[in-house]
Structure formats: C-alpha cells, structure tokens
Design an enzyme around this catalytic site. Sequence first.
Site, PDB file in Angstrom:
ATOM      1  N   PRO A   1     -10.025  -9.723 -21.741  1.00 20.55           N
ATOM      2  CA  PRO A   1     -10.489 -10.806 -20.852  1.00 20.55           C
ATOM      3  C   PRO A   1      -9.775 -12.135 -21.107  1.00 20.55           C
ATOM      4  O   PRO A   1      -9.148 -12.330 -22.154  1.00 20.55           O
ATOM      5  CB  PRO A   1     -11.978 -10.926 -21.200  1.00 20.55           C
ATOM      6  CG  PRO A   1     -12.073 -10.469 -22.621  1.00 20.55           C
ATOM      7  CD  PRO A   1     -11.010  -9.426 -22.807  1.00 20.55           C
ATOM      8  N   CYS A   2      -9.909 -13.049 -20.142  1.00 19.99           N
ATOM      9  CA  CYS A   2      -9.458 -14.427 -20.307  1.00 19.99           C
ATOM     10  C   CYS A   2     -10.382 -15.095 -21.326  1.00 19.99           C
ATOM     11  O   CYS A   2     -11.575 -14.824 -21.318  1.00 19.99           O
ATOM     12  CB  CYS A   2      -9.524 -15.194 -18.987  1.00 19.99           C
ATOM     13  SG  CYS A   2      -8.471 -14.519 -17.681  1.00 19.99           S
ATOM     14  N   PRO A   3      -9.894 -16.011 -22.157  1.00 22.90           N
ATOM     15  CA  PRO A   3      -8.481 -16.433 -22.210  1.00 22.90           C
ATOM     16  C   PRO A   3      -7.678 -15.669 -23.271  1.00 22.90           C
ATOM     17  O   PRO A   3      -6.552 -16.037 -23.555  1.00 22.90           O
ATOM     18  CB  PRO A   3      -8.610 -17.898 -22.611  1.00 22.90           C
ATOM     19  CG  PRO A   3      -9.792 -17.921 -23.544  1.00 22.90           C
ATOM     20  CD  PRO A   3     -10.726 -16.836 -23.069  1.00 22.90           C
ATOM     21  N   MET A   4      -8.268 -14.602 -23.862  1.00 29.62           N
ATOM     22  CA  MET A   4      -7.549 -13.914 -24.938  1.00 29.62           C
ATOM     23  C   MET A   4      -6.254 -13.277 -24.440  1.00 29.62           C
ATOM     24  O   MET A   4      -5.279 -13.179 -25.185  1.00 29.62           O
ATOM     25  CB  MET A   4      -8.453 -12.847 -25.589  1.00 29.62           C
ATOM     26  CG  MET A   4      -9.473 -13.420 -26.564  1.00 29.62           C
ATOM     27  SD  MET A   4      -8.762 -14.616 -27.731  1.00 29.62           S
ATOM     28  CE  MET A   4      -7.680 -13.550 -28.684  1.00 29.62           C
TER      29      MET A   4
ATOM     30  N   ASN B   1      -5.098 -16.741 -13.712  1.00 31.33           N
ATOM     31  CA  ASN B   1      -4.871 -17.665 -14.830  1.00 31.33           C
ATOM     32  C   ASN B   1      -3.527 -17.505 -15.544  1.00 31.33           C
ATOM     33  O   ASN B   1      -2.849 -18.490 -15.831  1.00 31.33           O
ATOM     34  CB  ASN B   1      -5.995 -17.520 -15.870  1.00 31.33           C
ATOM     35  CG  ASN B   1      -7.327 -17.976 -15.317  1.00 31.33           C
ATOM     36  OD1 ASN B   1      -7.370 -18.844 -14.460  1.00 31.33           O
ATOM     37  ND2 ASN B   1      -8.400 -17.380 -15.792  1.00 31.33           N
TER      38      ASN B   1
END
Lengths: 87, 329
Positions: free
Chosen positions: A20-23, A53
């Site tokens: 997932p964001c932001p990883m 993103n």
Amino acid sequence: MESQAMERQADEKIDLRGTPCPMNWVKTKLRLEELEQGQLLEVLLDDGEPMRNVPGSVKAEGHRIVEAAPLEHGFRLLIERAGDATQ
Amino acid sequence: MDTGKSKEQRAEQRAEELKAGGFIPQRQRGKITVRCKAPGGRMTSERLAKIAEVARRYGQGVVHLSVRMSPEILYVDLSDLDDVVRELGEVGQEIASCGKRFRVTTACGGCEYNPNGWTDTQRLALEATDRFFGQETPHKFKTCFSGCVIDCMRSRQTDLGLQGMVRPSLDAEKCTRCGICVRVCQDEALTMAEDELPVRDTDRCTCCGDCIKSCPFDAMVPGRIGHAVYVGGKHGKHPHVAYPVAELVPDDTVMDVIEATMEWYRQHGNTGERIGNTFDRVGIDGFRRALRDVVGDGLLTAEDLQKHGWRSVFYRGLADTFPQYGALD
C-alpha cells in the site's frame, strides 16, 4: 535515446503489487537510490491509489519514467534513475 | 451615557467590543482568550516563540489552536491586555477578530509546497486577509482557500470557499497511449478513443488533476487552473452546505469575487443572518446575477449542477435539494 532505453533490460526489478501507499513509494525511492545514474528500475504497481501517487512522486524527484505498460491488474513502470544533482 | 442600560446590557456591550478586537471573555471572571492572527495558518518561528513566551508570562502557559487556525492564548488577565498586545506587536504578531465581520482567511498548503495543490492558497489567503480583515458584515463571514478538490479546508462548509481545480489538456505528440490516466480517474471521465488517445468527458470531469500528476510522459498537462466558488456554507447548530456558483475562476479575479459577495451580502443580508440563510430567504439568482458581472462564463447554471462532475462532489442526493438556478436574462 528513448527507443534504446525501452529496449534495454531493467537493472533491478521490484514487484510492489499488494504494497500500500506510501510504502510502495518509499521502497521505490530506496531502490532507486541504490542504482547508478541512468540505470533502469522496473516497478510493478497496483491500479488505483498507487498509480495516482507513485508516478507523480517519481517525476517530482527528477527521475524519468521511460516506459509504462498496463498489466491485467496494475502497471509496469520502467524508471531511469536521475543524477543526484536533480534530486 | 449608559445610564439607560442595565448592568447586563453594559456587560454584553463590553463583551462585543472585546470580541471585535479578538479578545474572547472566558468562563472564568476577568480572564480573556487572546486570538492571534495567522492567515492560512502560517506562522514564523519568531512569532510562534513570542506567542509561547506571552502565554507563559501572562497566561497559564497554554495555547489553543482554534478550529480556524488561530493560536489562542488562554487565561490572560483583562488588565494585561495592553501589555500583551504591545509584546506580540514587537514581532509583528497581530490580533485576530470575532463577531460580525470578515474573519482571518484559512488555507491549506496550496501549490507552494504541497504536492496536491494547484492554486497558491497561502498567498491568496494573506492577500484576502490584508484587504478585507475586520470589515463589517451582517453576521460573521468566513473565507477559505483549498488548493485542490480534496478540499481539506472544507470550502463547501464556509460562507465563501474557493477551491483549486485544473482543466487538463492533452499533448498528443507526447502521449504513448499507456492508459494510466484512464485507470487513475475515479470519475470515469477518461476513455481511450478509436485512435487510442484518451478522451475527456467534460461533464464527468471534476478537474482534480490526478491524470496530470500520474502521466509518466507529461502528455497530460494543466490547461487552465482556477478556483471553484462555493457560497453560503456553514457548520454549527444548523449546518448548511454551500452552493457551487462558479468554476475555474482565475487568481486575478478572486479578490473581486470576495468583494462582490460581501457587497451583495451587506445589501441583502439581515443583521445576524449568515449568507446561506439569506439565500434561503431571498433566493440565489440575485447573487448569481451580481457574480456574473465578475466571473462571466465561469458562472454555473442549473444544467451544470446536473452533470456528474458537480453532482459527485456532494453527498448522495444532496444536489437534488438545491434551489433551482434560474435562467438569467
């Protein structure tokens, strides 16, 4: 130059589908930093928020996306690492 | 002079005078909350340090960040107000305001440093506050700037909210037909045409700019950047969702929009009536007519509000409760 780049093999690959964001962006950024200027990183990303993103963040850091291809679910990006001066 | 007034009336009058200056009488007798001005919620470290120092010396060492971004120094003695104002003034820290007037404008980070922002909300909030702060209106008049359609500043719950938007434009030469823009669009406003170039459905587009940010090749670029104008929103005991009245209003028209809105409000609003309630009472077309002189083609019509792009930014079904926008002659 661009067509040559597209034919070149990726120097590193990272599959961030399911991350997932932001990883996903953090991992992309760290992996890019391990590369030399001009080397290519292949990144696989999910549709949706990751695609909203990550490409923008890649561009904002000065790297260049040289190829983008749709997968059945998600996208494959080929990113050319920028020099440190532009980051 | 005040002999005709009761003690309560005099106390109320004094409280109003204090509030006009940004001093809020507290529950504790003789204690005042001092509201500091911070347009856009922005503050220099020097001013912040001074506020902390004043809070320590004249209050109880505590500061409350108000709902609309103003640092409030709590528990100041009424007798110390002059000293507090003088000390804050040493670093250029001014006092905010309360009551029936134009309040300090709030704003998100905007395009200066926030990756999402399309408009320079910080600069505009400062300019609006410099120009209109303290001007009297029938009731309180709050303004805000959001830099994009995410609308962190809640322009739809503000008397006059300006929200950044961007109309994308495609440079076909640069487009590789990768399709990222089509897949990232949450409003299904983009499709791949026969020639495999993305085509935008202008009725569905909310002008969020996701397609621009995600385009790897800078083929999708900002065409026109401007502000959506929302008027008549408020929260509180009787919340009111603002009406969208104009779109893609350019930066250099924004101050005229604020001025025209306040002018119309002063002419038509009853004392103690928020502008949203004035619309409920007298209708909205008079205001739309006044605004048209400022925004021209940017004015939204009844047909515009029925389009997906505008309907989708409101809670499900809410758009159907809006008053009908009439045809303006």
